[in-house]
Enzyme design. Structure first.
Site, PDB file in Angstrom:
ATOM      1  N   GLU A 230     142.078  96.534  -0.037  1.00 36.75           N
ATOM      2  CA  GLU A 230     141.801  97.074   1.294  1.00 36.75           C
ATOM      3  C   GLU A 230     141.266  96.004   2.257  1.00 36.75           C
ATOM      4  OE1 GLU A 230     140.994 101.713  -0.011  1.00 36.75           O
ATOM      5  OE2 GLU A 230     139.263 100.437   0.439  1.00 36.75           O
TER       6      GLU A 230
ATOM      7  N   GLU B  97     146.388 104.088  -4.452  1.00 35.88           N
ATOM      8  CA  GLU B  97     145.207 104.961  -4.429  1.00 35.88           C
ATOM      9  C   GLU B  97     145.552 106.187  -3.595  1.00 35.88           C
ATOM     10  OE1 GLU B  97     141.343 103.592  -3.211  1.00 35.88           O
ATOM     11  OE2 GLU B  97     141.700 101.583  -3.974  1.00 35.88           O
TER      12      GLU B  97
END
Length: 471
Positions: A164, A365
């Site tokens: 991320e 995810e």
């Protein structure tokens, strides 16, 4: 789905392992993180135990095998391999631990998907150098990647350089080991973090490819589809800007090997320059040519509206960088923590990413946090099943109707473990871990209803999503 489609789940080892000073591991930025409580949170869990995945990973992998996983994403904790990060000293016990884990996965027929830098920078690099704000940390990270990639070059095919990365500015201490220096504005802070994390990603790509040219390497973003709050033109413009800052910038540089013109103009208008030289830009360009796929997390969508009281256009842009005036979407529900549940937003994300970058996509995810309750050894988590039903349907629609190339789908997560806010109460797993925020609990594992439901989904290659499990 095609026969190579990867089904499984993912977790962050630094949030699951515990054993935080065992076998030579050093403290990292998650271990020392000081957080603001999320909704309903009033205590912190102890990272020294977490879900005790360090000692129980074989039991946890056995559950993954039972569920039919063909892929499992996990992270190699930087501070377990290089406890200090700046001295070149390698902790062999850390490498041996992850090698045993990888061997266990391969023996179970599960493809390891390895993440690097997932909330686990050695805390020494934060306290001494302010993390990725210092260029030297970029090179120490590249050296760390070379060691890890070299050790596992014959065992790991799928790599993710940086978890991320687009959130470094919004959560700098956890994501980049950095804090904004006193007196520095948002724009120069954003520019410095963006430049150095992009260079770190690029060097990681080249280190992995140097070790194994056939490795599949990706960068990763946390993606949230962003809608204008209303059809007012100013809100539409605000949504486009928010999308560029929060979703597109990182991938634009990774894929194209250069910074987009809107961002360089934004920096110029603010009197800021990127801390990158010609050699750095060549490294970023070379890495862009070697990138194999794009990985991303998706939990929720978001809305944007034009910020109020802007002095001028530049003030408008600066406020959008800081995510000003965010509002809940009245058309979608939210979980107990206020995270908006929007399955269609995942299809929107897949379509937008594939049309923009023309790269295979990997959802690494996707999940929902729930305050699950264990009763008589069982957890009836139909809310979680409903969340996954909607999101998997939209993945299928993106493939079947939009022509998006999707490599796989990894739920978050196989087991319960600490949230990014160090909370056990906010549970994501298919397996319940008997551990409470106050440190009580046996750490015994209990498959939830969703465990058996997802097993059926995988066995049917995503075609049977009915919530009809006898549990």
């Amino acid at each position: 789905m095609n026969k190579e489609f990867l089904w499984g789940a993912a977790l962050s080892n630094v949030q699951a392992e515990g054993a935080y000073l065992e076998d030579g591991k050093g403290l990292n930025v998650y271990d020392t993180l000081e957080i603001r409580f999320e909704t309903g949170q009033n205590t912190l869990s102890d990272t020294s135990v977490a879900a005790d995945h360090y000692h129980r990973f074989k039991e946890d992998i056995a559950h993954m095998k039972e569920m039919g996983f063909t892929a499992y994403r996990f992270s190699i904790v930087w501070s377990r391999i290089h406890p200090n990060g700046d001295d070149g000293l390698v902790n062999e016990a850390g490498l041996a631990y992850y090698e045993e884990m990888i061997d266990e996965l391969l023996a179970a027929g599960i493809e390891p998907v390895v993440s690097l830098v997932h909330f686990d920078m050695p805390d020494h690099l934060r306290t001494e150098y302010n993390g990725f704000m210092d260029r030297r940390v970029v090179d120490w990270y590249a050296g760390h990647v070379a060691v890890v990639a070299g050790r596992f070059r014959d065992k790991v095919k799928y790599w993710i350089t940086y978890n991320e990365m687009n959130t470094a500015f919004y959560g700098p201490r956890l994501v980049a080991g950095a804090e904004k220096p006193e007196g520095m504005g948002d724009v120069p802070f954003h520019a410095l973090l963006t430049a150095h994390t992009q260079l770190a990603h690029a060097k990681a790509v080249l280190e992995i490819k140097k070790t194994n040219p056939d490795a599949m390497v990706a960068g990763m973003d946390a993606y949230a589809s962003i809608y204008p709050l209303t059809c007012r033109p100013e809100d539409v413009l605000a949504a486009q800007m928010a999308d560029d800052f929060r979703n597109n910038l990182t991938f634009d540089v990774m894929v194209n090997g250069e910074f987009p013109s809107w961002y360089t103009k934004f920096l110029h208008n603010n009197g800021v320059e990127l801390d990158l030289n010609a050699e750095d830009m060549q490294t970023i360009k070379e890495a862009s040519k070697r990138l194999d796929y794009l990985a991303f997390s998706y939990y929720q969508s978001d809305t944007a509206c034009a910020p109020a009281g802007c002095a001028d256009r530049l003030d408008f842009e600066n406020k959008m960088l800081a995510c000003a005036d965010r509002n809940a979407n009245p058309y979608v529900k939210a979980n107990a923590w206020g995270w908006q549940i929007d399955p269609v937003g995942l299809r929107v994300a897949l379509k937008a990413l594939y049309e923009r970058y023309h790269k295979p996509l990997f959802i690494v995810e996707n999940g929902i946090g729930i305050d699950d309750r264990l009763e008589n050894g069982k957890v009836y988590d139909d809310e979680r099943i409903a969340y996954y039903q909607g999101h998997i349907r939209n993945v299928t629609d993106a493939i079947d109707y939009d022509g998006v190339e999707v490599l796989g789908y990894l739920a978050w997560s196989p087991i319960d473990f600490l949230s990014s806010h160090k909370e056990m109460r906010k549970r994501y797993g298919f397996v319940y871990i008997d551990r409470n925020d106050d440190g009580t609990g046996s750490l015994e594992r209990f498959p939830k209803k969703s465990y058996y439901w997802y097993k059926k989904v995988i066995a049917s290659d995503g075609t049977d999503l009915e919530d009809d499990i006898e549990y």
